[in-house]
Scaffold this motif. Sequence first.
Motif, PDB file in Angstrom:
ATOM      1  N   SER A  18       0.825  -1.301   0.191  1.00  0.00           N
ATOM      2  CA  SER A  18       0.012  -0.196   0.173  1.00  0.00           C
ATOM      3  C   SER A  18       0.911   1.305   0.041  1.00  0.00           C
ATOM      4  N   ASP A  21       1.763   1.801  -3.583  1.00  0.00           N
ATOM      5  CA  ASP A  21       0.621   2.659  -4.260  1.00  0.00           C
ATOM      6  C   ASP A  21       0.913   4.149  -3.890  1.00  0.00           C
ATOM      7  N   SER A 122       8.635  -0.753  -6.885  1.00  0.00           N
ATOM      8  CA  SER A 122       7.640  -0.296  -7.806  1.00  0.00           C
ATOM      9  C   SER A 122       8.073   0.619  -8.825  1.00  0.00           C
TER      10      SER A 122
END
Length: 267
Positions: A18, A21, A122
């Motif tokens: 998360s 994100d 990421s």
Amino acid sequence: MCSAGPTSASADLDLALSLADAADAVTLPRFRAVDLRVERKPDRTPVTDADTACEDRLRALLAEHRPDDAILGEERGGELGAGRVWVIDPIDGTKNFSRGVPVWATLIALVSDGRPVAGVVSAPALQRRWWAAAGRGAHTSDPARGLAAAPVQVSGVGALEDAYASTTDLDYWRGIERQDQWLALTRACWESRAFGDFWHHCLVAEGLIDVAVEPAAYTWDLAAAQILVEEAGGRLTDLTGAARPDGGDSLTTNGHLHDAALALVRR
């Protein structure tokens, strides 16, 4: 919701995902932005407004969800002490980011008593993500291939003469007067490239290349990569052979080739 007491590995990994994100939501809109602000730090490496904004956002979220954990980040500092430490590189590959090259990523790791136990890499401009947690394997998402959470595994290459090797930049080796070691490794291997930064560690974890060497690296460059590669079946050590993210350099391999490669680049 703040944590109260010990958390599970699953909860820590879910939080790391998360956080990734949230990082993507900060960094991707600033990628190739016409008003991107780029400054130079004392060590002459670049930093952008996206780097600092991303780290600040992640620190705020960690203060909310893991208030008892320490934080080490590239832009705001911290220490890798005992206990639980979240290690953040808001943009690994800032030179690429500032030039509009899509090979950059946010690196997030949880280190417990010096050992990485969860990590996420990421790379939103590549539409890729890699993640791992201790004992839970390593995974990637690759929307272009229709993969949402596919396990990854290192290659089975067992001889350097068949290996594909990568580093970051030959000038790093020249700067520390050890370029002969990298050249010796390239001569021993089948092929060499300079994919660099986070990407070559991820490529080792996926089994697409076999050896990656960093002659200079920081804890925030390596903590997420270490758990990813280890859970994919490989090894990441410093150039003395110690399995640690804070040794100042690194050798990442599929495991089969580690000792042979280390013999050529050991410090």
